[in-house]
Design an enzyme around this catalytic site. Sequence first.
Site, short mmCIF file in Angstrom:
data_model
loop_
_atom_site.label_atom_id
_atom_site.label_comp_id
_atom_site.label_asym_id
_atom_site.label_seq_id
_atom_site.Cartn_x
_atom_site.Cartn_y
_atom_site.Cartn_z
N ASP A 267 44.85 44.59 -62.89
CA ASP A 267 43.83 43.97 -62.05
C ASP A 267 44.32 42.60 -61.59
OD1 ASP A 267 40.99 43.30 -61.15
OD2 ASP A 267 41.31 41.79 -62.70
N ASP B 297 42.40 45.65 -55.53
CA ASP B 297 43.05 44.78 -56.51
C ASP B 297 43.23 45.42 -57.87
OD1 ASP B 297 40.36 44.82 -57.06
OD2 ASP B 297 40.22 42.70 -57.59
N GLU B 298 42.98 46.71 -57.99
CA GLU B 298 43.16 47.41 -59.27
C GLU B 298 43.91 48.72 -59.04
OE1 GLU B 298 39.55 46.88 -62.20
OE2 GLU B 298 38.80 47.38 -60.22
#
Length: 419
Positions: free
Chosen positions: A11, A106-107
Amino acid sequence: MSSERSILLVDGQSFYASVEKAAHPEFKDMPVAVGDPERRSGIILAACPIAKAHGVTTASRVFEAQAACKDLVIIKPRMQRYITVSLLITEIYEAITPLVEPYSIDEQFLDVTGSANMFGSAEEVARQIQQRVMLSTGVWSRVGIGPTKVLAKTATDNFAKRHPDGIYRLDYSNIEQELWPLPIQKMFMVASRMTRRFLMWGIQTIGDIARMELPDFKRLMRRMMGKQSDIQAEYYWQTARGIDPSPVMPSIRGALQSVSHGKALRASLYTRKADIEVVILELCAEVCRRARRIGIQGRVVSLGLGETDGLHAHTFGRQLTLPYPTNLTRELQAAVLRLFNEHWRGMPVSYITIALTQLVRDDVQYLDLFTDRAKTYDLERAMDGIKDRYGDTAILRASSLLEAGIARERATQIGGHYK
């Protein structure tokens, strides 16, 4: 040798804000948030750790964030930049393992089970990822490690984000001590409504579910939610115990079922039929351009529309089957206008969604006695090429220059945010 998989969920910390701070080194030690500073009632999309320490939270209003932190620097979002950085990070991951599955911008999940001989343990891989991503993008990464995707995700959200080095392993050796004491709202996919239901029935921690036998938990869920809850009960029970057989998939896209575009509108500005038709034409053009880009056409046309006069509201969704598939703007527009004229009640319009379904490849063009469809297709493809090379506003219909037009504004946005 252990048969357990080694899965990471990586993350990017305060992703949008971190990208902006990397681009603006002058703000390194300042509180930074991403939002539209010109819209005081707009929301904060991301806040850096310094801003969060001053009480700025994601999804708070701009004026609330400014009140909480007087020195807050608010930067307008640049979605295209964030997408570019996310793709660069994916390339870093793919240099370690081909098994990379995006979870959000973002992950991403990584299965590094087969990478140990070259890159070391999962913890060593996590540290390498942190260093490479930081050097390449300026984004600090937190990494959850587990034998399943759900444990890796849980490790990231509940432990790695608070751990000094940003890395945490959650597996079957420590799940009872670390995961089970957490309050029930910390369990993956348990939102506020389900939390209230669990608390009403005395389930306060994740361990309260994990320690129950599955048949007993199913009976409890039936009392809570009815006879159709067995599948949901099994999902929650497995999640509490860290059971998740799903693999990390490099590509999770199935066969494309539809191509669509929509737009939320300020109803007070779209009261006239002529203005609404401008938006319909622009959305039809976007749907067809995307369909041509991926080489498909559709036979079923769908229109979804919401309308309100402030006191009354009405929504509808209608479909129309064409005699042959299309990805030509004028043909799609004609079908949508037919649906619009038949079902619009005359109130101001608050949103429009247009879709093509029942898709087929467009390498075969159907002939028409009255129009040269192949020539029209070639013309629209040529226009697509110009837009792809010089930008979405390189060619605009005259109607898009009217006050009702949205094409110019949409050309500056991705997902409703500025590029």
